[in-house]
Design a protein around this motif. Structure first.
Motif, mmCIF file in Angstrom:
data_model
loop_
_atom_site.group_PDB
_atom_site.id
_atom_site.type_symbol
_atom_site.label_atom_id
_atom_site.label_comp_id
_atom_site.label_asym_id
_atom_site.label_seq_id
_atom_site.Cartn_x
_atom_site.Cartn_y
_atom_site.Cartn_z
ATOM 1 N N PHE A 239 76.221 -25.738 -45.028
ATOM 2 C CA PHE A 239 75.881 -24.699 -44.508
ATOM 3 C C PHE A 239 74.752 -26.173 -44.867
ATOM 4 N N GLN A 240 74.013 -25.888 -43.766
ATOM 5 C CA GLN A 240 72.612 -26.319 -43.048
ATOM 6 C C GLN A 240 71.352 -25.583 -43.372
ATOM 7 N N ASN A 241 70.828 -25.475 -43.469
ATOM 8 C CA ASN A 241 69.054 -25.069 -44.052
ATOM 9 C C ASN A 241 68.801 -24.620 -42.842
ATOM 10 N N PRO A 242 68.637 -23.633 -41.588
ATOM 11 C CA PRO A 242 68.626 -23.238 -40.204
ATOM 12 C C PRO A 242 66.764 -23.701 -39.845
ATOM 13 N N VAL A 243 65.522 -23.228 -41.315
ATOM 14 C CA VAL A 243 64.409 -24.403 -40.712
ATOM 15 C C VAL A 243 64.581 -26.157 -40.372
ATOM 16 N N LYS A 244 65.695 -26.841 -41.226
ATOM 17 C CA LYS A 244 65.181 -27.716 -40.985
ATOM 18 C C LYS A 244 65.986 -28.328 -39.867
ATOM 19 N N LYS A 245 67.103 -27.584 -39.846
ATOM 20 C CA LYS A 245 67.831 -27.841 -38.370
ATOM 21 C C LYS A 245 66.932 -27.730 -36.688
ATOM 22 N N PHE A 246 66.026 -27.011 -37.301
ATOM 23 C CA PHE A 246 65.408 -26.292 -35.681
ATOM 24 C C PHE A 246 63.730 -27.158 -36.118
ATOM 25 N N LYS A 247 63.673 -27.645 -36.985
ATOM 26 C CA LYS A 247 62.503 -28.849 -37.674
ATOM 27 C C LYS A 247 63.409 -30.397 -37.236
ATOM 28 N N ASP A 248 64.028 -30.153 -37.256
ATOM 29 C CA ASP A 248 64.678 -32.110 -36.601
ATOM 30 C C ASP A 248 64.982 -31.173 -35.147
ATOM 31 N N ASP A 249 65.398 -30.322 -34.738
ATOM 32 C CA ASP A 249 65.701 -30.684 -33.120
ATOM 33 C C ASP A 249 64.119 -30.544 -32.402
ATOM 34 N N LEU A 250 63.583 -30.357 -33.290
ATOM 35 C CA LEU A 250 61.488 -30.046 -32.123
ATOM 36 C C LEU A 250 61.878 -31.229 -32.375
ATOM 37 N N GLU A 251 61.813 -32.381 -33.650
ATOM 38 C CA GLU A 251 61.459 -33.180 -33.482
ATOM 39 C C GLU A 251 61.684 -34.700 -32.449
ATOM 40 N N VAL A 252 63.341 -34.243 -32.178
ATOM 41 C CA VAL A 252 63.745 -34.775 -30.883
ATOM 42 C C VAL A 252 63.744 -34.374 -29.792
ATOM 43 N N LYS A 253 63.228 -33.156 -29.378
ATOM 44 C CA LYS A 253 62.606 -32.886 -28.311
ATOM 45 C C LYS A 253 61.321 -33.153 -27.893
ATOM 46 N N ILE A 254 60.249 -33.531 -29.073
ATOM 47 C CA ILE A 254 58.994 -34.136 -28.292
ATOM 48 C C ILE A 254 59.364 -35.404 -28.880
ATOM 49 N N ARG A 255 60.531 -36.054 -29.782
ATOM 50 C CA ARG A 255 60.215 -37.933 -29.011
ATOM 51 C C ARG A 255 60.887 -38.217 -27.570
ATOM 52 N N GLU A 256 61.991 -37.338 -27.156
ATOM 53 C CA GLU A 256 61.787 -37.674 -26.216
ATOM 54 C C GLU A 256 60.807 -36.842 -25.311
ATOM 55 N N SER A 257 60.382 -36.518 -25.167
ATOM 56 C CA SER A 257 59.234 -36.167 -24.189
ATOM 57 C C SER A 257 58.233 -37.512 -24.219
ATOM 58 N N ALA A 258 57.771 -37.525 -25.541
ATOM 59 C CA ALA A 258 56.831 -38.071 -25.742
ATOM 60 C C ALA A 258 57.361 -39.535 -25.157
ATOM 61 N N ILE A 259 58.533 -40.263 -24.868
ATOM 62 C CA ILE A 259 59.271 -40.706 -23.512
ATOM 63 C C ILE A 259 59.440 -40.940 -22.651
ATOM 64 N N ASN A 260 59.447 -39.808 -21.885
ATOM 65 C CA ASN A 260 59.466 -40.228 -20.921
ATOM 66 C C ASN A 260 57.722 -39.803 -19.876
ATOM 67 N N ALA A 261 56.656 -39.509 -21.102
ATOM 68 C CA ALA A 261 54.926 -39.137 -20.980
ATOM 69 C C ALA A 261 54.898 -40.657 -21.023
ATOM 70 N N ALA A 262 55.065 -41.671 -21.929
ATOM 71 C CA ALA A 262 55.536 -42.895 -22.351
ATOM 72 C C ALA A 262 55.861 -44.004 -21.297
ATOM 73 N N ARG A 263 56.600 -43.268 -20.601
ATOM 74 C CA ARG A 263 57.117 -44.329 -20.031
ATOM 75 C C ARG A 263 56.640 -43.657 -17.996
ATOM 76 N N SER A 264 56.074 -42.429 -18.221
ATOM 77 C CA SER A 264 55.380 -42.523 -17.202
ATOM 78 C C SER A 264 54.145 -43.501 -17.421
ATOM 79 N N ARG A 265 52.681 -43.496 -18.194
ATOM 80 C CA ARG A 265 51.889 -43.926 -18.521
ATOM 81 C C ARG A 265 51.815 -45.131 -18.095
ATOM 82 N N ILE A 266 52.918 -45.946 -18.802
ATOM 83 C CA ILE A 266 53.315 -47.226 -18.403
ATOM 84 C C ILE A 266 53.006 -47.763 -16.727
ATOM 85 N N ILE A 267 54.169 -47.359 -16.089
ATOM 86 C CA ILE A 267 53.448 -46.818 -15.138
ATOM 87 C C ILE A 267 52.623 -47.225 -14.384
#
Length: 78
Positions: free
Chosen positions: A3-31
């Protein structure tokens, strides 16, 4: 079965979402700067993405503090 710790899973999912949003924002900023991401070094790209991640985290913290203040009824004094 492991079993995976639900808090750790939530934190990992949040980090992935933040990273994806940051990549999109960085792409827009560069363009918007008139550059192409392919022309930048990986280190420069990482710095820009890191800055965008910091901005996103800051906005999340700020909204969390306002929500906490509203929940405590402190909205009139902020």
């Amino acid at each position: 079965m492991k079993f995976q710790n639900p808090v750790k899973k939530f934190k990992d999912d949040l980090e992935v979402k933040i990273r994806e949003s940051a990549i999109n924002a960085a792409r827009s900023r560069i363009i918007l700067a008139g550059l192409k991401p392919e022309n930048l070094d990986p280190e420069e790209l990482e710095v820009i993405v890191r800055e965008e991640e910091d901005k996103i985290r800051s906005r999340i913290k700020e909204k969390g503090l306002f929500a906490l203040a509203a929940a405590l009824g402190l909205g009139w004094w902020i």
